[in-house]
Design a protein around this motif. Structure first.
Motif, PDB file in Angstrom:
ATOM      1  N   LEU A  43       1.243  -8.553   4.326  1.00 15.63           N
ATOM      2  CA  LEU A  43      -0.140  -8.195   4.009  1.00 15.63           C
ATOM      3  C   LEU A  43      -0.685  -7.130   4.954  1.00 15.63           C
ATOM      4  CD1 LEU A  43      -1.537 -11.776   3.312  1.00 15.63           C
ATOM      5  CD2 LEU A  43      -1.145  -9.968   1.633  1.00 15.63           C
ATOM      6  N   ALA A  44      -0.217  -7.130   6.204  1.00 14.54           N
ATOM      7  CA  ALA A  44      -0.672  -6.102   7.142  1.00 14.54           C
ATOM      8  C   ALA A  44      -0.182  -4.716   6.726  1.00 14.54           C
ATOM      9  CB  ALA A  44      -0.190  -6.440   8.554  1.00 14.54           C
ATOM     10  N   ILE A  45       1.015  -4.687   6.104  1.00 13.23           N
ATOM     11  CA  ILE A  45       1.551  -3.404   5.640  1.00 13.23           C
ATOM     12  C   ILE A  45       0.888  -2.984   4.330  1.00 13.23           C
ATOM     13  CG2 ILE A  45       3.642  -2.236   4.849  1.00 13.23           C
ATOM     14  CD1 ILE A  45       5.228  -4.087   6.731  1.00 13.23           C
ATOM     15  N   TRP A  46       0.810  -3.923   3.400  1.00 12.02           N
ATOM     16  CA  TRP A  46       0.140  -3.685   2.122  1.00 12.02           C
ATOM     17  C   TRP A  46      -0.458  -4.970   1.619  1.00 12.02           C
ATOM     18  CZ3 TRP A  46       0.023  -5.487  -2.813  1.00 12.02           C
ATOM     19  CH2 TRP A  46      -0.683  -4.703  -3.745  1.00 12.02           C
ATOM     20  N   PRO A  47      -1.710  -4.992   1.256  1.00 14.64           N
ATOM     21  CA  PRO A  47      -2.638  -3.841   1.133  1.00 14.64           C
ATOM     22  C   PRO A  47      -3.336  -3.463   2.440  1.00 14.64           C
ATOM     23  CG  PRO A  47      -3.684  -5.828   0.343  1.00 14.64           C
ATOM     24  CD  PRO A  47      -2.297  -6.237   0.721  1.00 14.64           C
ATOM     25  N   GLY A  48      -3.181  -4.264   3.490  1.00  9.86           N
ATOM     26  CA  GLY A  48      -3.833  -3.978   4.765  1.00  9.86           C
ATOM     27  C   GLY A  48      -5.118  -4.766   4.935  1.00  9.86           C
ATOM     28  N   PRO A  49      -5.514  -5.057   6.177  1.00 13.28           N
ATOM     29  CA  PRO A  49      -6.725  -5.848   6.437  1.00 13.28           C
ATOM     30  C   PRO A  49      -7.997  -5.216   5.875  1.00 13.28           C
ATOM     31  CG  PRO A  49      -5.371  -5.674   8.419  1.00 13.28           C
ATOM     32  CD  PRO A  49      -4.789  -4.734   7.418  1.00 13.28           C
ATOM     33  N   SER A  50      -8.112  -3.900   5.961  1.00 12.42           N
ATOM     34  CA  SER A  50      -9.335  -3.243   5.466  1.00 12.42           C
ATOM     35  C   SER A  50      -9.493  -3.415   3.959  1.00 12.42           C
ATOM     36  CB  SER A  50      -9.307  -1.755   5.821  1.00 12.42           C
ATOM     37  OG  SER A  50      -9.263  -1.580   7.223  1.00 12.42           O
ATOM     38  N   THR A  51      -8.395  -3.299   3.234  1.00  5.76           N
ATOM     39  CA  THR A  51      -8.464  -3.475   1.786  1.00  5.76           C
ATOM     40  C   THR A  51      -8.786  -4.916   1.426  1.00  5.76           C
ATOM     41  OG1 THR A  51      -6.835  -1.705   1.512  1.00  5.76           O
ATOM     42  CG2 THR A  51      -7.200  -3.153  -0.372  1.00  5.76           C
ATOM     43  N   LEU A  52      -8.256  -5.868   2.187  1.00  3.66           N
ATOM     44  CA  LEU A  52      -8.572  -7.278   1.944  1.00  3.66           C
ATOM     45  C   LEU A  52     -10.059  -7.548   2.142  1.00  3.66           C
ATOM     46  CD1 LEU A  52      -5.541  -9.041   3.698  1.00  3.66           C
ATOM     47  CD2 LEU A  52      -5.914  -8.719   1.244  1.00  3.66           C
ATOM     48  N   ILE A  53     -10.639  -6.936   3.185  1.00  2.00           N
ATOM     49  CA  ILE A  53     -12.083  -7.081   3.404  1.00  2.00           C
ATOM     50  C   ILE A  53     -12.860  -6.487   2.239  1.00  2.00           C
ATOM     51  CG2 ILE A  53     -14.004  -6.274   4.827  1.00  2.00           C
ATOM     52  CD1 ILE A  53     -12.656  -8.510   6.156  1.00  2.00           C
ATOM     53  N   ASP A  54     -12.411  -5.328   1.748  1.00  4.82           N
ATOM     54  CA  ASP A  54     -13.090  -4.711   0.603  1.00  4.82           C
ATOM     55  C   ASP A  54     -13.018  -5.604  -0.627  1.00  4.82           C
ATOM     56  OD1 ASP A  54     -13.689  -2.537   2.182  1.00  4.82           O
ATOM     57  OD2 ASP A  54     -11.947  -1.362   1.531  1.00  4.82           O
ATOM     58  N   TRP A  55     -11.904  -6.272  -0.831  1.00  5.25           N
ATOM     59  CA  TRP A  55     -11.749  -7.157  -1.984  1.00  5.25           C
ATOM     60  C   TRP A  55     -12.729  -8.321  -1.940  1.00  5.25           C
ATOM     61  CZ3 TRP A  55      -5.651  -7.553  -2.431  1.00  5.25           C
ATOM     62  CH2 TRP A  55      -5.185  -6.361  -2.980  1.00  5.25           C
TER      63      TRP A  55
END
Length: 262
Positions: A43-55
């Motif tokens: 998950l750190a590689i994809w989608p990444g923490p920032s994208t998870l926050i956006d979700w």
């Protein structure tokens, strides 16, 4: 050979020393940690923490002004909050692996007939947890934040702190994942003969009250989220009662005669 003698013979030779149990528990914990680490790395590689926050921020962002954003009040919030979200999603991603490790640890101590119904319940419990979390993300949050944002006065800009927002979201995820286990609890109560289906049906009215009390305690103080938790709990209670007929232990001839004689 009697039924009890067969069950004792079935588990003969499976007893393990206490130290061996501890070693097995240690190995299973290590496997769980490895599974979590792999899931977190992916998950750190994809989608990444920032994208998870956006979700997870999407349900509230759609009800905020176009240029508004969540704020980070704490000094370490920009780092700690994405890590917290990453860890939670890693647990969800690795949930089948974690449940399998629990199953592998307890399975040697179960009878064959217990294994036959335990494994389906474990799989069903994991699926219900996913359904509960998806229900929060796709339905509950949108309705809840629409109510909150519309309730706020025009002179107040509702821009929540990201740490507070994530805390509320995580608590809802956990609450709904646990609440959606109601059918599993009902099936286990019937399977282990702790309660009968007739008593569960008679308890239906009391369970409705219990469901709304639990929803009032574990959800934010808004009607939308409380109803969204209490109503599915009541429906899942009925599902558990309906499905318990296939999980109820078979009635032995002697028990049936004594019941009929009574």
């Amino acid at each position: 050979m009697s039924q009890s003698a067969k069950e004792d013979d079935e588990l003969s030779g499976t007893e393990q020393p206490f130290v061996q149990h501890l070693m097995e528990l240690r190995d299973r914990l290590v496997y769980c940690i490895i599974g979590l680490a792999v899931a977190a790395a992916v998950l750190a590689i994809w989608p990444g923490p920032s994208t998870l926050i956006d979700w997870i921020a999407h349900p509230i962002r759609v009800h905020m002004p176009p240029d508004a954003k969540l704020i980070a009040v704490g000094v370490l919030s920009p780092v700690l909050v994405p890590l917290k979200v990453l860890l939670l999603v890693a647990v969800l991603l690795a949930l089948p692996w974690l449940v399998y490790q629990i199953w592998a640890f307890v399975a040697p101590g179960l009878y064959s007939h217990e294994k036959r119904f335990a494994l389906p319940l474990i799989v069903l419990g994991s699926l219900l947890a996913y359904v509960g979390i998806a229900f929060v993300q796709l339905f509950v949050l949108d309705k809840m934040f629409a109510f909150i944002q519309n309730f706020a006065p025009a002179s107040v800009a509702a821009t929540p702190d990201v740490a507070s927002y994530v805390g509320v979201i995580l608590s809802l995820y956990i609450a709904f994942a646990m609440a959606f286990q109601v059918p599993i609890v009902v099936l286990l109560l019937v399977r282990f003969q702790l309660v009968t289906v007739e008593k569960l049906r008679a308890f239906r009215g009391y369970f409705i009250v219990v469901a709304f009390v639990i929803a009032a305690l574990v959800t934010p103080p808004d009607v939308i989220s409380q109803l969204a938790l209490a109503v599915p709990m009541c429906l899942l209670y009925e599902v558990g009662i309906f499905a318990s007929r296939w999980f109820a232990p078979p009635t032995r001839p002697g028990e049936q005669e004594s019941t009929g004689g009574a």
